[in-house]
Scaffold this active site. Structure first.
Site, PDB file in Angstrom:
ATOM      1  N   ASN A   1       9.316   4.080  -3.459  1.00  0.00           N
ATOM      2  CA  ASN A   1       9.607   4.228  -2.034  1.00  0.00           C
ATOM      3  C   ASN A   1      11.078   4.046  -1.690  1.00  0.00           C
ATOM      4  OD1 ASN A   1       8.425   1.685  -2.982  1.00  0.00           O
ATOM      5  ND2 ASN A   1       8.997   0.868  -0.989  1.00  0.00           N
TER       6      ASN A   1
ATOM      7  N   HIS B   1       0.135   7.335   6.934  1.00  0.00           N
ATOM      8  CA  HIS B   1       1.322   7.367   7.804  1.00  0.00           C
ATOM      9  C   HIS B   1       2.609   7.736   7.074  1.00  0.00           C
ATOM     10  CE1 HIS B   1       3.311   3.384   6.900  1.00  0.00           C
ATOM     11  NE2 HIS B   1       2.107   3.119   6.413  1.00  0.00           N
TER      12      HIS B   1
ATOM     13  N   CYS C   1      10.562  -3.234   4.685  1.00  0.00           N
ATOM     14  CA  CYS C   1      10.051  -4.605   4.813  1.00  0.00           C
ATOM     15  C   CYS C   1      11.169  -5.619   4.733  1.00  0.00           C
ATOM     16  CB  CYS C   1       9.052  -4.914   3.707  1.00  0.00           C
ATOM     17  SG  CYS C   1       7.987  -3.555   3.347  1.00  0.00           S
TER      18      CYS C   1
HETATM   19  N1  PLP Z   1       2.972   1.421  -1.679  1.00  0.00           N
HETATM   20  C1  PLP Z   1       4.109   2.071  -1.418  1.00  0.00           C
HETATM   21  C2  PLP Z   1       4.857   2.746  -2.522  1.00  0.00           C
HETATM   22  C3  PLP Z   1       4.598   2.119  -0.117  1.00  0.00           C
HETATM   23  O1  PLP Z   1       5.735   2.777   0.137  1.00  0.00           O
HETATM   24  C4  PLP Z   1       3.869   1.471   0.908  1.00  0.00           C
HETATM   25  C5  PLP Z   1       4.406   1.434   2.281  1.00  0.00           C
HETATM   26  O2  PLP Z   1       5.564   1.145   2.498  1.00  0.00           O
HETATM   27  C6  PLP Z   1       2.681   0.816   0.589  1.00  0.00           C
HETATM   28  C7  PLP Z   1       2.262   0.808  -0.711  1.00  0.00           C
HETATM   29  C8  PLP Z   1       1.852   0.127   1.651  1.00  0.00           C
HETATM   30  O3  PLP Z   1       1.239   1.107   2.466  1.00  0.00           O
HETATM   31  P1  PLP Z   1       0.540   0.772   3.856  1.00  0.00           P
HETATM   32  O4  PLP Z   1       1.616   0.432   4.806  1.00  0.00           O
HETATM   33  O5  PLP Z   1      -0.199   2.004   4.259  1.00  0.00           O
HETATM   34  O6  PLP Z   1      -0.416  -0.337   3.651  1.00  0.00           O
END
Ligand code: PLP
Length: 693
Positions: A161, A213, A338
């Site tokens: 991400n 989302h 985050c």
């Molecule tokens: N995994 C990855 C790689 C993400 O980018 C995110 C969200 O930032 C998540 C998990 C968590 O997703 P969610 O916000 O739908 O719980």
């Protein structure tokens, strides 16, 4: 046309208009419960079934399970609970399961956190083992090979991400297969959806969570794939919805919206192709290279999602970059969303062993496959504007001559500050108590302004300014011999208000003098006339602390501001003669309505933007305010405070991005004795969006 350019697609996305329509229809007309057997329920069931079928086809689920849930964090919990419950059963049967829960060092925090949580709750007591990544962000396969025989579970993501680095899942699979590993395998597919082809049943992957989302569906809807035959334990039990895999009445608005997005993906008529997205990334990267000299991309483009650019710029912090982009209404993020509140280094870039400055200064620019050429072109133009704003503020090198700065500049950091006394006419300056943290900033500023440093002064003796002098270059600093405080040995003197004589230095039309106070020194700046620096003409007194300035009694006038270099309470400056109690509470803060009322009652009120000069420059054409806005960055507040206090007082409304900096400015001015000082609460972030000028 809205002026906001959203380049934070990896954090979340807007919702596809057709998905909004589908969600609204589901809430307004087709609102039945899909478990009801009447016609309303049946209509809702059709929407649910269609979304399911589309998801199964698109992800290549085969005989496996697919369930809708609230998002990837839930999917990760369900997957890990399922795997760990099965491991515990095997352990209890005396089967060797291995001792390690392996996870990639760049996984989203949801994975290691959930691993630790369920491992503890289920009493498994396995060891969490972080699998390193290489400098290019790819998993270290040799390290995986070394631990795979002990792995009970392996968690790797499909794409990262923060960097968009695409994992080599085929290579990971072949390590698992070659070692005939029994480990369960979770692959977080959140960032892959819509950007990478997935045919899950054709792989060895046991669990794959998804989140709506991140791809134009609303927040609160997601999916989990579980391979046929992989262990499964529901996280939520109850009414038996989703084939008893995930109970609770379905989030039908979310499912309808996600179903619409998945259908668009399957049709292939809505989203940009990989080649188009790569071209957009190329354009953005070129714009960044042109605007921000020395920019470094923190991941190799050839194995990254074409929709993510992660970069750092020498000499610029992520805060400064975030601020300038935000001012230009370009939404980007520092590190992952985050951790954006803290300027902590990115653990993802740390794992890639990037130097601290790159990891702590990184910016992520990410867009989704709905991006279009016009948006990218607009983004490139704004990137160029950000570069120009940073250049004109001397934050990055510039070939153009800069507008000379004059007056006081205060650089603050955690309760201490460096003071720069600037004179544009003579292109010279004096530094007082420069902090080591500001060496690079002061050097860049002095070099870009082409100022000669007349003196580097300290309020306490024996400070070592050697590093700063080296950075500035010996030619930029006066060579006149100086004493232990840095004061140059010059013959000039000035008469102070109490009749004593003090050594003096000319800084353009102003005079700087010093006064001993035990082992400390105070520096006095004002407009001397006929060799005299009267109390009324003394504008600023620089001391180590405010308390130490008591020694100045008899020398200061009503207008004199005390400027401490140790400033634990971040006061900027204090009045030398009186001090109003620090003002807090509602009267200090104005909301948009109160601001409009104040401007109507006091058209003469001044709106003062206390964001940094480069933020003001980057946003000048976009500000949504009717009244003119004056730029006075916090670093220049003290200089201007002196003027606002001496001129006939008009209401002052301070404005910044979020309302934090403006509150400090308003509090400072009230303390200095300007009761009509206010802060716009919520700042420009909450102001209505303007049209691009
Ligand atoms: N995994 C990855 C790689 C993400 O980018 C995110 C969200 O930032 C998540 C998990 C968590 O997703 P969610 O916000 O739908 O719980």
């Amino acid at each position: 046309m809205t002026t906001e350019i959203y380049l934070d697609g990896n954090a979340t996305s807007a919702v596809l208009p057709a998905a909004i329509e589908a969600a609204c229809r589901t809430m307004g007309q087709l609102y039945g419960n899909p478990s009801s057997s009447h016609a309303s329920g049946l209509k809702a069931k059709v929407i649910l079934d269609q979304a399911h079928q589309c998801a199964r086809r698109l992800l290549g689920v085969g005989e496996g399970r697919l369930m809708f849930n609230s998002g990837a964090t839930e999917g990760i919990q369900t997957a890990l609970l399922s795997a760990l419950v099965a491991l515990r059963e095997r352990q209890q049967q005396g089967v060797a399961i291995g001792s390690l829960l392996v996870y990639g060092a760049t996984e989203h925090k949801a994975v290691p956190e959930a691993l630790a949580h369920w491992n503890r709750l289920l009493g498994l007591n396995l060891s969490l083992h972080k699998l390193p990544v290489q400098a290019d962000g790819l998993h270290d396969l040799a390290a995986l090979r070394a631990c795979v025989s002990e792995a009970a579970l392996v968690c790797t993501m499909a794409a990262n991400n923060e960097t968009g680095v695409i994992s080599d899942l085929a290579a990971i699979q072949s390590v698992l297969e070659q070692s005939a590993s029994q480990a369960y395998w979770l692959v977080d597919c959140v960032q892959a959806l819509g950007k990478l082809d997935l045919n899950l049943a054709a792989t060895r992957i046991d669990y794959a969570p998804f989140s709506g989302h991140k791809l134009y569906a609303p927040k609160g809807i997601g999916m989990l794939y579980v391979r046929a035959g992989a262990p499964f334990t529901p996280l939520i039990v109850g009414g038996g919805q989703e084939s008893a895999q995930r109970s609770g009445t379905e989030n039908m608005a979310g499912i309808a919206a996600l179903g619409t997005v998945l259908a668009a993906l399957e049709r292939g008529d809505t989203f940009r192709s990989h080649a188009e997205l790569e071209d957009y990334r190329r354009q953005l990267a070129e714009a960044l290279r042109a605007a921000l000299p020395g920019v470094l991309f923190n991941h190799p483009f050839e194995h990254s999602l074409p929709t993510t650019l992660n970069f750092s710029v020498p000499g610029l912090s992520s805060r400064e970059l975030m601020d300038v982009f935000d001012a230009a209404q370009v939404r980007v993020s520092s590190g992952s969303a985050c951790s954006a509140a803290k300027a902590a280094p990115s653990y993802v870039l740390d794992a890639m062993q990037l130097p601290l400055w790159r990891s702590a200064g990184a910016i992520r620019m990410s867009f989704g496959p709905l991006a279009d050429a016009a948006m990218i072109a607009d983004a490139c133009a704004r990137i160029s504007r950000c570069g120009a704003a940073l250049r004109s503020a001397c934050l990055i090198p510039s070939a153009q001559p800069n507008v000379a700065h004059d007056g006081l500049l205060q650089l603050g950091v955690e309760g201490a500050c460096s003071w720069l006394l600037l004179d544009a006419a003579s292109r010279s300056c004096v530094l007082i108590d420069p902090l080591a943290e500001h060496t690079a900033r002061i050097e860049a500023f002095v070099r870009c302004q082409n100022y000669r440093v007349q003196a580097i002064l300290n309020t306490t003796p024996g400070q070592d300014n050697g590093e700063l002098i080296d950075a500035l270059g010996r030619h930029a600093v006066s060579r006149v011999a100086a004493d232990a405080y840095g004061w140059p040995e010059l013959p000039e003197q000035v008469l102070l208000a109490d009749g004593q004589r003090a050594a003096a230095l000319r800084l353009g039309s102003r005079t700087l003098a010093w006064l001993a106070d035990g082992s400390q020194r105070h520096y006095l700046l004002g407009q001397a006339e006929q060799g005299q620096l009267s109390a009324a003409a003394l504008r600023f007194a620089f001391s180590t602390t405010v308390a130490g300035a008591a020694a100045l009694r008899g020398l200061t006038g009503e207008q004199t501001l005390l400027c401490p270099s140790r400033d634990e309470q971040n006061q900027f400056c204090v009045a030398s003669q009186h001090s109003a109690p620090c003002a807090t509470g509602s009267s200090l803060q104005l909301d948009q309505t109160a601001l409009a009322q104040l401007l109507q009652a006091h058209p003469e009120a001044r709106l003062i933007d206390v964001r940094e000069e480069f933020e003001f420059a980057a946003s000048a054409k976009l500000l949504p305010l009717a009244a003119p806005l004056h730029s006075v960055p916090l670093s220049r507040l003290t200089e201007h405070a002196a003027d606002w206090l001496s001129a006939p007082q008009v209401p002052l409304v301070f404005i910044c991005r979020s309302g934090n900096r403006s509150l400090k400015a308003a509090q400072c001015l009230r303390r200095l004795g300007h009761p009509d000082s206010y802060s716009l609460s919520g700042g420009l972030a909450l102001a209505p969006l303007a049209q691009a000028a």
